[in-house]
Design an enzyme around this catalytic site. Structure first.
Site, PDB file in Angstrom:
ATOM      1  N   TRP A 326      41.672  34.189  38.472  1.00  0.00           N
ATOM      2  CA  TRP A 326      41.314  34.856  37.219  1.00  0.00           C
ATOM      3  C   TRP A 326      42.542  35.050  36.336  1.00  0.00           C
ATOM      4  CZ3 TRP A 326      42.959  39.346  34.886  1.00  0.00           C
ATOM      5  CH2 TRP A 326      42.180  39.829  33.827  1.00  0.00           C
ATOM      6  N   HIS A 327      43.683  35.291  36.973  1.00  0.00           N
ATOM      7  CA  HIS A 327      44.889  35.599  36.215  1.00  0.00           C
ATOM      8  C   HIS A 327      45.478  34.393  35.505  1.00  0.00           C
ATOM      9  CE1 HIS A 327      44.831  39.399  38.463  1.00  0.00           C
ATOM     10  NE2 HIS A 327      45.591  39.865  37.483  1.00  0.00           N
ATOM     11  N   GLY A 328      45.223  33.210  35.982  1.00  0.00           N
ATOM     12  CA  GLY A 328      45.807  32.075  35.278  1.00  0.00           C
ATOM     13  C   GLY A 328      45.507  30.741  35.921  1.00  0.00           C
TER      14      GLY A 328
END
Length: 483
Positions: A326-328
């Site tokens: 989700w973060h990257g």
């Protein structure tokens, strides 16, 4: 438009005046105002991507109505999947399309086949897309699970989706919490507004004085890590721990404080995570809105911890993996998630992962010094090492950084890239940690001290330091805008 800009405070003052002094008696007018100014706030960055927010709003508004009108379980689930596929598809295209294409090409290259075309696109990542897509999905989920009745007031729903204080970096609000506050009349509360201003001030301090001032040092060390000894690399990653905390929790404080000015209460997103005594407690204190989102809408629907130990471990691993992704769109984030899963699962197996759910930090001096402080230090060091993967541009760079930390033990005093005295930064971080320990009982009351003179001295010191460090903050956006 970012929170640490002059434009934002001019914008905020105008909106506040219109909200309470012009449209105070008209709820619908207030909601229309919130919708318009939220779109202006987001469009300040790039007006073209307003269409994505509007499209996501229309889809989930309609999906929720269809879910509510259907009593057939299968059809309700089909409509829920419309929301999930649309929002994940939107997020996937803008955030992960190039990642998957490049990974596909790299995989073929491993077998000696060079693909002539990569089919990559020059896609700009819309600011906040990971946040508002999850927020709109929460509405569809809550209606599906019958936690919330869908609204027929489209304008108010659109205001909920685009609510500007938390639009681009959270907290990721639940429809069951925020939407009723949008739909119901808000009453001006002086104490609530004052509390909001205090949170805004504290959030700006964390952003401008802590995060941005350390950012110059972190950028220099990570960019030139091969030239520095282990002692400097340790400084780099420890300072990044405080940079990302000051940056992200600072944004959340400003968002929560700004919402209070408009009579809206958002959920807490950080509760002093670096005082956690275990990895499990860290994740109950760090980015709470995302952690609980995954718990409620992914972990529990998969069976949670009620499906036998092996499947429960699988579920935990999936949550950390998805959280990392989700973060990257980079393998570094996946590795970061996997490492956290490996740190968390042993305590999950032993059943000790929730041992600190209700207990306070440092209830007695003896307990704190002999038991809790070593646990806090060990947890902080574990989390800090994993931040290397979060900050590094590639897995190779992350491992090279770690190798430098454990191999090159020659000492060399680190010099600030702009020529400032490093001792000031060490003292600043130590004082910041000590102060946060003093206020650890309430993350929403950073200046809650008995004597007025103490509070006035603190306000003066915070404002002075912000003025001193503001120049270093002008060109620095918030780290989580990229996610």
């Amino acid at each position: 438009m970012i929170f640490n800009s002059i434009e934002f405070f001019i914008f905020l003052g105008i909106v506040y005046f219109l909200y309470w002094f012009v449209f105070k008696k008209h709820l619908k007018a207030q909601n229309i105002l919130l919708l318009v100014v939220s779109y202006v706030f987001y469009g300040w960055w790039d007006w073209r991507f307003l269409s994505l927010i509007l499209l996501s709003t229309v889809v989930d508004y309609y999906v929720a109505l269809r879910i509510d009108k259907n009593n057939n379980v299968k059809e309700r689930k089909q409509w829920l999947w419309v929301s999930v596929v649309f929002n994940i598809g939107l997020l996937g295209f803008f955030k992960y399309y190039n990642f998957f294409i490049e990974s596909w090409v790299d995989m073929f290259a491993m077998f000696g086949y060079q693909m002539k075309s990569t089919w990559t696109l020059k896609v700009i990542l819309p600011v906040g897309i990971s946040f508002y897509t999850f927020q709109t999905m929460s509405y569809s989920f809550d209606v599906y699970y019958k936690k919330l009745k869908p609204t027929t007031d489209f304008l108010s729903f659109a205001a909920f989706v685009s609510f500007f204080p938390q639009l681009v970096a959270g907290p990721i609000e639940r429809a069951s919490n925020l939407l009723p506050q949008i739909l119901n009349k808000r009453v001006f509360n002086y104490a609530q507004s004052v509390a909001g201003l205090k949170l805004i001030l504290w959030g700006l301090f964390k952003k401008v004085v802590i995060a941005d001032s350390l950012g110059y040092i972190v950028d220099d060390i990570f960019a030139n890590y091969s030239s520095y000894p282990a002692s400097t690399l340790v400084i780099g990653v420890v300072f990044f721990s405080f940079q990302i905390y000051g940056d992200f929790s600072g944004y959340s404080d400003i968002a929560i404080g700004t919402s209070k000015l408009f009579g809206v209460e958002l959920m807490s997103n950080f509760k002093f995570p670096y005082f956690a005594r275990s990895i499990g407690e860290f994740w109950r204190r760090w980015h709470i809105s995302l952690t609980t989102w995954f718990r409620d809408y992914l972990y529990i629907p998969m069976g949670g911890s009620q499906t036998g130990q092996l499947k429960s471990i699988r579920n935990v691993f999936i949550i950390f993996l998805v959280s990392g992704f989700w973060h990257g769109a980079n393998w570094t984030f996946l590795v970061w998630g996997v490492i956290h899963a490996c740190l968390f699962i042993p305590s999950f197996i032993r059943g000790t992962n929730r041992i600190h759910v209700a207990s306070q930090i440092g209830t007695t001096t003896k307990q704190f010094l002999l038991v809790e402080l070593p646990q806090i230090v060990l947890t902080f060091l574990s989390v800090t090492v994993t931040w290397i993967f979060f900050r590094a541009a590639s897995i190779t760079e992350a491992f090279s950084y770690i190798k430098g930390m454990v191999s090159n033990f020659s000492y060399q005093a680190y010099a600030h890239p702009l020529g400032y005295r490093m001792l000031d930064y060490y003292v600043l971080v130590i004082i910041f940690v000590f102060y946060e320990f003093l206020i650890r009982e309430d993350e929403r009351a950073p200046f809650k001290f008995k004597y007025k003179v103490v509070r006035l001295l603190l306000y003066t010191a915070v404002i002075f330091l912000m003025m001193l460090f503001y120049e270093s903050s002008i060109d620095r956006s918030f780290i989580y805008f990229q996610f």
